[in-house]
Design a protein around this motif. Structure first.
Motif, mmCIF file in Angstrom:
data_model
loop_
_atom_site.group_PDB
_atom_site.id
_atom_site.type_symbol
_atom_site.label_atom_id
_atom_site.label_comp_id
_atom_site.label_asym_id
_atom_site.label_seq_id
_atom_site.Cartn_x
_atom_site.Cartn_y
_atom_site.Cartn_z
ATOM 1 N N GLN A 16 0.843 -1.190 0.000
ATOM 2 C CA GLN A 16 0.000 0.000 0.000
ATOM 3 C C GLN A 16 0.884 1.248 0.000
ATOM 4 O O GLN A 16 1.970 1.262 0.579
ATOM 5 C CB GLN A 16 -0.929 0.023 1.216
ATOM 6 C CG GLN A 16 -2.169 -0.851 1.063
ATOM 7 C CD GLN A 16 -3.122 -0.656 2.214
ATOM 8 O OE1 GLN A 16 -2.690 -0.634 3.393
ATOM 9 N NE2 GLN A 16 -4.394 -0.520 1.923
ATOM 10 N N ASP A 61 -5.583 -0.267 -7.575
ATOM 11 C CA ASP A 61 -6.913 0.239 -7.240
ATOM 12 C C ASP A 61 -7.582 0.834 -8.468
ATOM 13 O O ASP A 61 -8.764 0.598 -8.704
ATOM 14 C CB ASP A 61 -6.807 1.298 -6.144
ATOM 15 C CG ASP A 61 -6.649 0.673 -4.757
ATOM 16 O OD1 ASP A 61 -6.680 -0.577 -4.690
ATOM 17 O OD2 ASP A 61 -6.506 1.425 -3.797
ATOM 18 N N ARG A 62 -6.860 1.562 -9.250
ATOM 19 C CA ARG A 62 -7.469 2.180 -10.429
ATOM 20 C C ARG A 62 -7.858 1.121 -11.461
ATOM 21 O O ARG A 62 -8.864 1.244 -12.139
ATOM 22 C CB ARG A 62 -6.506 3.187 -11.038
ATOM 23 C CG ARG A 62 -6.246 4.371 -10.134
ATOM 24 C CD ARG A 62 -5.521 5.485 -10.852
ATOM 25 N NE ARG A 62 -5.353 6.656 -10.001
ATOM 26 C CZ ARG A 62 -4.838 7.812 -10.397
ATOM 27 N NH1 ARG A 62 -4.401 7.928 -11.637
ATOM 28 N NH2 ARG A 62 -4.727 8.825 -9.559
ATOM 29 N N ASP A 97 -1.918 13.586 -1.090
ATOM 30 C CA ASP A 97 -3.291 14.035 -0.887
ATOM 31 C C ASP A 97 -4.038 13.169 0.119
ATOM 32 O O ASP A 97 -5.243 13.335 0.311
ATOM 33 C CB ASP A 97 -4.039 14.020 -2.225
ATOM 34 C CG ASP A 97 -3.992 12.674 -2.903
ATOM 35 O OD1 ASP A 97 -3.286 11.779 -2.418
ATOM 36 O OD2 ASP A 97 -4.662 12.513 -3.958
ATOM 37 N N ASP A 128 -0.716 1.051 -10.274
ATOM 38 C CA ASP A 128 -1.837 1.319 -9.378
ATOM 39 C C ASP A 128 -2.907 0.258 -9.600
ATOM 40 O O ASP A 128 -3.612 0.240 -10.602
ATOM 41 C CB ASP A 128 -2.390 2.713 -9.657
ATOM 42 C CG ASP A 128 -3.406 3.138 -8.603
ATOM 43 O OD1 ASP A 128 -3.884 2.267 -7.854
ATOM 44 O OD2 ASP A 128 -3.721 4.338 -8.554
ATOM 45 N N GLU A 174 -10.923 -0.470 -10.060
ATOM 46 C CA GLU A 174 -12.042 0.468 -10.185
ATOM 47 C C GLU A 174 -12.511 0.572 -11.629
ATOM 48 O O GLU A 174 -13.709 0.610 -11.915
ATOM 49 C CB GLU A 174 -11.609 1.832 -9.658
ATOM 50 C CG GLU A 174 -12.713 2.876 -9.682
ATOM 51 C CD GLU A 174 -12.231 4.225 -9.164
ATOM 52 O OE1 GLU A 174 -12.994 5.190 -9.252
ATOM 53 O OE2 GLU A 174 -11.079 4.294 -8.689
ATOM 54 N N VAL A 192 0.744 5.703 0.365
ATOM 55 C CA VAL A 192 -0.013 6.866 0.816
ATOM 56 C C VAL A 192 0.450 8.077 0.016
ATOM 57 O O VAL A 192 1.634 8.453 0.072
ATOM 58 C CB VAL A 192 0.179 7.106 2.332
ATOM 59 C CG1 VAL A 192 -0.634 8.320 2.779
ATOM 60 C CG2 VAL A 192 -0.215 5.876 3.125
ATOM 61 N N ARG A 212 -4.621 9.914 -0.090
ATOM 62 C CA ARG A 212 -5.249 8.726 -0.670
ATOM 63 C C ARG A 212 -4.357 7.517 -0.451
ATOM 64 O O ARG A 212 -3.160 7.553 -0.702
ATOM 65 C CB ARG A 212 -5.472 8.934 -2.169
ATOM 66 C CG ARG A 212 -6.259 7.803 -2.825
ATOM 67 C CD ARG A 212 -6.544 8.153 -4.285
ATOM 68 N NE ARG A 212 -5.329 8.083 -5.087
ATOM 69 C CZ ARG A 212 -4.956 6.996 -5.785
ATOM 70 N NH1 ARG A 212 -5.698 5.900 -5.732
ATOM 71 N NH2 ARG A 212 -3.846 7.010 -6.495
ATOM 72 N N VAL A 213 -4.953 6.434 0.021
ATOM 73 C CA VAL A 213 -4.246 5.181 0.276
ATOM 74 C C VAL A 213 -4.688 4.182 -0.786
ATOM 75 O O VAL A 213 -5.892 3.965 -0.987
ATOM 76 C CB VAL A 213 -4.540 4.641 1.689
ATOM 77 C CG1 VAL A 213 -3.797 3.331 1.928
ATOM 78 C CG2 VAL A 213 -4.159 5.666 2.749
ATOM 79 N N PHE A 214 -3.754 3.572 -1.453
ATOM 80 C CA PHE A 214 -4.091 2.652 -2.546
ATOM 81 C C PHE A 214 -3.017 1.569 -2.618
ATOM 82 O O PHE A 214 -1.921 1.712 -2.089
ATOM 83 C CB PHE A 214 -4.192 3.402 -3.876
ATOM 84 C CG PHE A 214 -2.975 4.210 -4.206
ATOM 85 C CD1 PHE A 214 -1.951 3.700 -5.012
ATOM 86 C CD2 PHE A 214 -2.825 5.509 -3.723
ATOM 87 C CE1 PHE A 214 -0.838 4.448 -5.307
ATOM 88 C CE2 PHE A 214 -1.703 6.260 -4.025
ATOM 89 C CZ PHE A 214 -0.700 5.733 -4.810
#
Length: 874
Positions: free
Chosen positions: A479, A514-515, A484, A512, A518, A481, A486-488
Motif C-alpha cells: 500500500q 486500485d485504479r 493528498d 496502481d 475500479e 499513501v 489517498r491510500v491505494f
C-alpha cells in the motif's frame, strides 16, 4: 536634282559675316569656313579637310604650328593672337592677324572645337593707292615668328623643363623637341635628342624598341596608347615608367604624336612588397586547415580552400555570397542581429552554428568572428570555422537518447521512480500523479516517505536489494499513501543497475491496482447498464458477426422484427431466420455496410395481419480505427403508424388544396366575367372604342373560360375542352356560328400543362376573332381538331383573302391579332401557318409535346405502375 538642304540661322550668320572665319576641331579637321575666308585665300576650304594640308601661313594663323599651346587653351581663357606678314606683288606686304577661341562643349567626351578669326591691316598712305589686290595666302616658309609667339614658346619651354614628367613631340620618325627630363629618364645625354631620328632612340635599349613598335601599331588603330616601360640605366637601379602616347590629328601622313613618361618605380616597389606580403598571407590563408573567410557588408569577400571543402563549394562560388546563406537557419537557433551587436561591442564572437553544405546536409562548426579594425566595424571581420559536427552530433545523440528515454517513461502508465545514494533522483509523470506531488517535493527523500506506517513495508525493508545483482528484479505488492492522503495498493518491481563508479541505482516500477480494479468495476457496471438499456429499448437491436453474418446478440424488441424469439435466433445466419428473398436482400445490405465502412439506411415493408408493416433499418459497422469491422450493429424501428399518419396528413392537405384551388378558380372566373361585362357597358356608351374593347372582352372571356374549366378539373385541362369553350365564347360574342369538328383517334386524349392553358386559349381566341373580322358574310367558321399520336393540329377555315406576298413570319409582335399569337405561342412546341385556299383562308396551329401531353392510360389493378418502391420481399 536634289533640293538644297535648308540653311540654319547659325550657318547663315557664319557665312554672311564680313570677317574671315574658320572652325576646326582638336584633330585639325576643318568643320566649316565662310565665304570671307575663301575670298581672302582665293580658294575654298571644304569641310572635312585637314589643316596640315593647308599652307604653313594658314596653319600659323590657326595656331596649328604649336598644338600644345592650342590644346592648353580653355573656354574661359582669352584668345590666342597670331600674326603673319604675307608679301604681295607690286605692293607692300600685308599684315594678317588672327584670334583663336576654344568653344565650350556640353559633352566633355566630344572633340574640342576652335574658332579662328582672320583680318588684314594695310598701312594707310597719303597718296591714293591703286586697287588692293586680294591677299592670297600661298606659302610663308620665310615668314618669321612674331615676338609674342617667341615669348609664348619660351614660357612653354620653361614649363616643360620644370615638370617631373618626360615629354617629347614626334613627327613621323623624328623627335622634334623634348624636355631634358625625357632624355634623363631614358639614360640619354640631355640636349642630344632634339632633331634626331627615331633609330637613335631605338638603339639605346631593346626594350624601348619593343615598346615603340607596340605604340606605333596601336596608334594606327586609336588616338591614344598607354604602356609600362622598364629601363636599366648603367650605374642606377631599374626604373619603371608609364608611357602615354597621344596622336595629334586624324592624318597619319605625317604622324604627329606627343609622348609623356612618368616615373612609377616607387609605386612598383611598393606593389612588389604588397604582393610579397599578399603571397605570405595567401599561403597561410590557403594552407590552413581551419575554414577562413573575410566578410564585409555581410558578403564573403574571399574564402580559403578549407572553408570551400567544408561547405562543398568552390571558393569562386562563395565569393560575393551573403555569409548568412551558408547557415542552416531552420536548424540554427542563433540570431544574426544579436551576434552582430555583440561583435560590434566586443570586437569578437565565438559559438557553435549549423552550416548547410552543397548537398543540403547540415553540419555543425565552431565559429569565431573577429573585427579587422575594432575602431571601424565597417571594414569587415574575419570568420573562422572549425568542424565539430561529429562531437556535436554525438552529444546531441546522447541528449536525444536521454530525452527519448525520459519521454517514453513519461508516456507509460506505470510509475517509474529512480533512487541513488541520496534518495529519490527522478520520477516519471505517472509516479508524480500517483504520489500527488511534483518532482521537487520528493527529490533527495527516501521512498519510505510515501509508505504506510507498517514496519515491514517493502519501501522500508530494503535489505533484499543488497542481494540482487545488476539487472535482477524483485516483485512486491504494498500500500502507498499519496500526498493528498489517498491510500491505494500497488504492485511493483525493483531493479538494481550500476552507474558511474559502480554506484548502485534502484529503479521502481509501480502499477496502481486500485485504479485498474475500479476501472474493471466501472466497465462491468457500464456493460450491465448498456445491456439493460438495450433490453428496454423499443427498437429492435441486433449485433451481427461481421465474418459469418450470424446473430450474436438481440434484445426482446427484435422478436417482432424476426418473428422468432432472440434466444432461438442466436448464432444463425439470415437464411435460417427469414425466407429466401428476404434473406438475400438483408445479406446484400449487410455486406454493403461492411464493405463501405459507412452507415447504410434502408426502409422495408412487408404484409402483416392483412396490412403493410414498415420498418426503418440502419446498419452500422463496428470497428476500431485502422482495423476491419468485426461486428455489425442493426437497429430497426417500426414506423407503420408514422407512415399511416403521414399519409393521412398528406391526403387531407391534398383535399384542402384542391378545394382552395377550385374556389380560387371559380372566383377568378366570376371576376373576369364581371370585368368583361363592365368593358361591354363602356363599349355601349362609347362606340368609338367599341372595336378595341370588344377585342379585349374576347381575350378576358377566353381567360375566364380557362379558369371555368379548371374549377371542375382535377388536374391539367384537356385540349378538346379548351377549344370547345373558346369557340363557344367567340360565337356568343360575335353571334357568328362556329362549326367544331374532331378528327383522329386521340382527339380527346391530349391535355395542356397548367402554364400553357391561358396562352393557347388566348391564341385560339385571337385566331377565331380574326377569322370573323376578316371573313365577309355570315357563313359558319369551321374549326377542326385533328389529332395523332405525335401531336394535334387546329385548323380554322373561313372566307377571306390574304394580302399579296403575305408571310406570317414577318408579322411583328404586338398585343393583338397575329402579333399577339406569335408572341404567346411556345416556340419549342407550336407552329403557326396561314395559306390561301381559293376564297378561303386556312389557319393551322400545330402543337407537339412538351406543349401538350397525352393522358396516361388508367392503371389496371395488379399491373406494374412504373414506379420503383423499396418494399419488403414477399
Amino acid at each position: 536634282m536634289a533640293a538644297p538642304s535648308p540653311l540654319h540661322v547659325e550657318d547663315a550668320w557664319f557665312d554672311l559675316v564680313p570677317l574671315a572665319l574658320i572652325e576646326f576641331n582638336e584633330h585639325g579637321r576643318v568643320l566649316r569656313a565662310n565665304s570671307a575666308l575663301s575670298a581672302m585665300l582665293g580658294y575654298a576650304i571644304p569641310p572635312g579637310s585637314a589643316l596640315s594640308d593647308t599652307p604653313q601661313a594658314l596653319q600659323r594663323l590657326c595656331g596649328w604650328d604649336s598644338p600644345l599651346t592650342l590644346l592648353a587653351l580653355g573656354p574661359e581663357d582669352g584668345p590666342i593672337q597670331n600674326q603673319v606678314i604675307q608679301p604681295r606683288q607690286a605692293s607692300s606686304p600685308v599684315h594678317l592677324r588672327s584670334q583663336i577661341w576654344t568653344q565650350a562643349q556640353p559633352n566633355q567626351d566630344a572633340p574640342r572645337r576652335f574658332l579662328c578669326a582672320i583680318k588684314d591691316s594695310i598701312p594707310v598712305t597719303a597718296a591714293p593707292a591703286a586697287p588692293t589686290p586680294i591677299s592670297t595666302i600661298t606659302s610663308d616658309a620665310d615668314a618669321a615668328p612674331l615676338p609674342d609667339q617667341a615669348q609664348l614658346l619660351h614660357e612653354l619651354s620653361t614649363i616643360l623643363e620644370s615638370t617631373p614628367a618626360g615629354i617629347a613631340y614626334f613627327r613621323d620618325n623624328v623627335l622634334l623637341r623634348c624636355n631634358r627630363r625625357f632624355e634623363r629618364m631614358l639614360g640619354l645625354t640631355p640636349g642630344s635628342m632634339a632633331g634626331q631620328g627615331l633609330e637613335v632612340l631605338l638603339g639605346a635599349d631593346p626594350r624601348i624598341d619593343r615598346v615603340v613598335t607596340e605604340t606605333a601599331t596601336e596608334l594606327m588603330k586609336s588616338e591614344q596608347f598607354e604602356s609600362e616601360l622598364e629601363i636599366v640605366i648603367p650605374g642606377n637601379t631599374t626604373r619603371w615608367y608609364t608611357l602615354s602616347v597621344r596622336r595629334i590629328g586624324l592624318s597619319n601622313d605625317p604622324l604627329e604624336v606627343i609622348a609623356v613618361l612618368s616615373d612609377i618605380s616607387r609605386i612598383r616597389t611598393q606593389q612588389a612588397q604588397l604582393e610579397s606580403l599578399g603571397r605570405d598571407r595567401d599561403l597561410m590563408f590557403t594552407l590552413s586547415g581551419v575554414g577562413i573567410a573575410f566578410v564585409k557588408d555581410g558578403l564573403i569577400q574571399s574564402a580559403n580552400p578549407a572553408l570551400s571543402h567544408l561547405i562543398g563549394e568552390d571558393a569562386a562560388n562563395l565569393t560575393g555570397r551573403p555569409l548568412i546563406s551558408v547557415y542552416a537557419l531552420d536548424v540554427d537557433n542563433a540570431t544574426d542581429p544579436d551576434i552582430t551587436g555583440m561583435l560590434r561591442s566586443l570586437g569578437h564572437w565565438q559559438g557553435e552554428r549549423a552550416l548547410r553544405n552543397r548537398k543540403g546536409r547540415v553540419l555543425w562548426a565552431d565559429v569565431s568572428l573577429r573585427l579587422v579594425d575594432p575602431q571601424r566595424p565597417e571594414e569587415g571581420f574575419i570568420a573562422s570555422f572549425v568542424n565539430v559536427d561529429d562531437r556535436h552530433r554525438a552529444e546531441q545523440r546522447l541528449t536525444l537518447q536521454a530525452d527519448r528515454t525520459r519521454a517514453i517513461l513519461d508516456s507509460v502508465f506505470v510509475g517509474i521512480v529512480t533512487l541513488d545514494e541520496h534518495g529519490i533522483a527522478w520520477m516519471n509523470r505517472s509516479a508524480r500523479r500517483m504520489f500527488a506531488g511534483d518532482l521537487a517535493d520528493f527529490v533527495g527523500q527516501p521512498l519510505a516517505t510515501v509508505a504506510t506506517p507498517d514496519l515491514d513495508h517493502p519501501f522500508r525493508l530494503t535489505d533484499y536489494l543488497d542481494d540482487l545483482l545488476d539487472g535482477q528484479s524483485h516483485t512486491f505488492e504494498c500500500q502507498v499513501v499519496g500526498r493528498d492522503g489517498r491510500v491505494f495498493w500497488v504492485v511493483g518491481n525493483a531493479v538494481v543497475t550500476l552507474g558511474e563508479g559502480n554506484r548502485r541505482h534502484i529503479t521502481y516500477a509501480l502499477l496502481d491496482i486500485d485504479r485498474r480494479r475500479e476501472a474493471e468495476a466501472q466497465s462491468a457496471e457500464a456493460q450491465a447498464r448498456l445491456q439493460r438499456i438495450i433490453e428496454m429499448a423499443p427498437m429492435a437491436i441486433h449485433l451481427i458477426d461481421a465474418k459469418q453474418l450470424t446473430l450474436v446478440q438481440a434484445n426482446q424488441a427484435a422478436s417482432s422484427y424476426m418473428n422468432i424469439e432472440p434466444a432461438k435466433a442466436l448464432g444463425k445466419p439470415p437464411e435460417a431466420l427469414y425466407d429466401a428473398d428476404r434473406a438475400r436482400l438483408l445479406r446484400a445490405d449487410m455486406q454493403l455496410a461492411l464493405d463501405s465502412g459507412q452507415t447504410v439506411h434502408r426502409e422495408y415493408s412487408r404484409p402483416h395481419k392483412g396490412a403493410q408493416q414498415f420498418w426503418d433499418v440502419n446498419y452500422l459497422p463496428l470497428y476500431r480505427e485502422g482495423e476491419v469491422a468485426d461486428q455489425l450493429l442493426v437497429v430497426a424501428s417500426d414506423i407503420t403508424e408514422q407512415r399511416a399518419a403521414e399519409q393521412a396528413r398528406l391526403d387531407a392537405a391534398i383535399a384542402q388544396r384542391e378545394m382552395l384551388v377550385k374556389e380560387v378558380h371559380h372566383r377568378i372566373k366570376n371576376n373576369l366575367q364581371g370585368v368583361a361585362g363592365l368593358l361591354q357597358q363602356i363599349a355601349m356608351r362609347k362606340p368609338e372604342v367599341a372595336p378595341a374593347i370588344s377585342e379585349v372582352v374576347g381575350q378576358v372571356q377566353a381567360i375566364a373560360q380557362v379558369y371555368g374549366l379548371q374549377v371542375g378539373a382535377g388536374g391539367p385541362l384537356r385540349l378538346k375542352a379548351v377549344v370547345e369553350a373558346i369557340a363557344a365564347s367567340v360565337q356568343r360574342t360575335f353571334g357568328r356560328p362556329i362549326t367544331l369538328d374532331m378528327a383522329g383517334t386521340h382527339a380527346g386524349d391530349w391535355q395542356l400543362p397548367e402554364a400553357e392553358s391561358i396562352p393557347i386559349a388566348l391564341c385560339l381566341n385571337e385566331l377565331l376573332t380574326n377569322a370573323h373580322k376578316h371573313g365577309a358574310g355570315t357563313s359558319a367558321i369551321v374549326c377542326t381538331l385533328q389529332s395523332s399520336e405525335q401531336g394535334v393540329s387546329i385548323l380554322i377555315r373561313g372566307p377571306g383573302q390574304l394580302p399579296p406576298g403575305f408571310n406570317v413570319d414577318r408579322v411583328p409582335g404586338g398585343v393583338s391579332g397575329l402579333g399577339l399569337v406569335r408572341a404567346l405561342l411556345p416556340r419549342r412546341s407550336a407552329k403557326l401557318a396561314l395559306k390561301q385556299e381559293g376564297t378561303e383562308v386556312l389557319t393551322q396551329v400545330d402543337l407537339t409535346p412538351p406543349g401538350i401531353n397525352l393522358i396516361p392510360p388508367p392503371h389496371v389493378l395488379g399491373e406494374p405502375t412504373g414506379q420503383q418502391i423499396a418494399l419488403w420481399p414477399q
